[in-house]
Design an enzyme around this catalytic site. Structure first.
Site, mmCIF file in Angstrom:
data_model
loop_
_atom_site.group_PDB
_atom_site.id
_atom_site.type_symbol
_atom_site.label_atom_id
_atom_site.label_comp_id
_atom_site.label_asym_id
_atom_site.label_seq_id
_atom_site.Cartn_x
_atom_site.Cartn_y
_atom_site.Cartn_z
ATOM 1 N N ALA A 70 0.866 -1.179 0.000
ATOM 2 C CA ALA A 70 0.000 0.000 0.000
ATOM 3 C C ALA A 70 0.904 1.230 0.000
ATOM 4 O O ALA A 70 2.069 1.164 0.403
ATOM 5 C CB ALA A 70 -0.884 -0.015 1.233
ATOM 6 N N GLY A 115 0.704 -5.180 0.628
ATOM 7 C CA GLY A 115 -0.439 -5.258 -0.285
ATOM 8 C C GLY A 115 -0.090 -5.903 -1.612
ATOM 9 O O GLY A 115 -0.963 -6.450 -2.295
ATOM 10 N N GLU A 118 -0.319 -9.525 -0.913
ATOM 11 C CA GLU A 118 -1.755 -9.811 -0.773
ATOM 12 C C GLU A 118 -2.441 -9.833 -2.141
ATOM 13 O O GLU A 118 -3.313 -10.662 -2.401
ATOM 14 C CB GLU A 118 -2.407 -8.759 0.137
ATOM 15 C CG GLU A 118 -1.946 -8.897 1.585
ATOM 16 C CD GLU A 118 -2.409 -7.726 2.450
ATOM 17 O OE1 GLU A 118 -2.022 -6.578 2.159
ATOM 18 O OE2 GLU A 118 -3.165 -7.961 3.395
ATOM 19 N N GLU A 138 4.337 -5.472 7.133
ATOM 20 C CA GLU A 138 3.532 -4.480 7.864
ATOM 21 C C GLU A 138 3.944 -4.333 9.321
ATOM 22 O O GLU A 138 3.892 -3.243 9.888
ATOM 23 C CB GLU A 138 2.033 -4.853 7.802
ATOM 24 C CG GLU A 138 1.389 -4.651 6.453
ATOM 25 C CD GLU A 138 1.504 -5.845 5.516
ATOM 26 O OE1 GLU A 138 2.308 -6.759 5.804
ATOM 27 O OE2 GLU A 138 0.792 -5.855 4.500
#
Ligand code: COA
Length: 264
Positions: A70, A115, A118, A138
């Site tokens: 992200a 992300g 993911e 993270e």
């Protein structure tokens, strides 16, 4: 093919029945800004509705990164409310990719972190360049994954291995990711896109309804008790028996010729 709105953060290319989507923010290693997530959502929705797009390849621009997570600029200023909304929005996009009905091959050309890992895990099949690194860092930002990572990682590689990656935040090489079962195969970097396109073209030539039902049986079935999952499988097996493509596939086998599937 898409809704006609211009794409600022993605590239979309068509090669016959194969569509190639490239996250295109190489200056920030293809980090997923909110706007990029939104573009992914509408691009994949349009491709899912397009029955002529039978397989999709997803990759990142440049040689360094698939998606480096992200966009940390946006994470740094999030509030509890926007943080929750962001996680929910990302989960919606990734769920939509996983449940598109069209197979998506992640061609992991470099860093797939946070992300990005993911996103790759929401894809149907993952092929990694031998130069790629994957991980969920993270924890190093005082965060946890919010786009399904705690759930998909554990389902793909098992809880013990997932917890080690999630709690250390360590990146693993493509070779290690293969050993863990996180990627399906590893190829030399120069062969990544040819390998992904070849695999996509092979899947695109299969009977499209059978492809969709296999995806549905696996993705829906995996969270059901075995008896219910097998009942779903039997219902889809019965349904696929009504298709022209099943008749074509079985007759072509018996006549010793190559089948030609139409998606009906
Ligand atoms: N969000 C926003 N910007 C990012 C980013 C992200 N997730 N990842 C990288 N960038 C930016 C960097 O800030 C840098 O910008 P700058 O040129 O303006 O300084 C640029 O992309 C290049 O990254 P850089 O860190 O200089 O490259 P590197 O080769 O030294 O390191 C990484 C590569 C992937 C190891 C490193 O960028 C990194 O750790 N990124 C964050 C990964 C992460 O924690 N993701 C999970 C987010 S929840």
């Amino acid at each position: 093919m898409t809704d006609g709105l211009p794409l600022q953060n993605l590239l979309l290319e068509r090669d016959g029945a194969v569509a190639v989507v490239t996250v295109n923010r190489p200056q920030v290693l293809n980090a997923l800004s909110f706007a990029t997530l939104e573009e992914l959502h509408r691009t994949f929705a349009a491709l899912g509705d397009d029955r002529t797009a039978r397989c999709i390849v997803l990759t990142g621009a440049g040689e360094k990164s698939f998606v480096a997570g992200a966009d940390i600029n946006e994470l740094a200023v999030q509030s509890p409310v926007t943080g929750r909304e962001r996680a929910q929005a990302g989960q919606r996009v990734f769920d939509a990719i996983e449940n598109l009905g069209t197979p998506v091959i992640a061609a992991i050309n470099g860093y797939a972190l946070g992300g990005g890992c993911e996103l790759a895990m929401a894809c149907t099949i993952r092929i990694a360049a031998d130069t790629a690194f994957l991980g969920q860092p993270e924890i190093n930002l005082g965060l946890i994954p919010g786009y399904g990572g705690t759930q998909r990682l554990a389902r793909i590689i098992g809880t013990g291995r997932a917890l080690e990656l999630l709690l250390t935040g360590d990146r693993v090489s493509a070779a290690e990711a293969f050993r863990l079962g996180l990627v399906n195969r590893v190829v030399p970097a120069a062969e990544l896109m040819p390998a992904a396109r070849t695999l996509a073209a092979a899947i695109a030539a299969k009977a499209p309804i059978a492809v969709r039902y296999i995806l549905e049986a696996v993705h829906r079935g995996v969270s059901l008790p075995l008896a219910e999952a097998q009942s779903l499988e039997a219902a889809l097996f019965g349904l696929v028996a009504s298709t022209d493509d099943m008749r074509e596939g079985t007759q072509a086998f018996l006549a010793k010729r190559t089948p030609s599937f139409k998606g009906t």
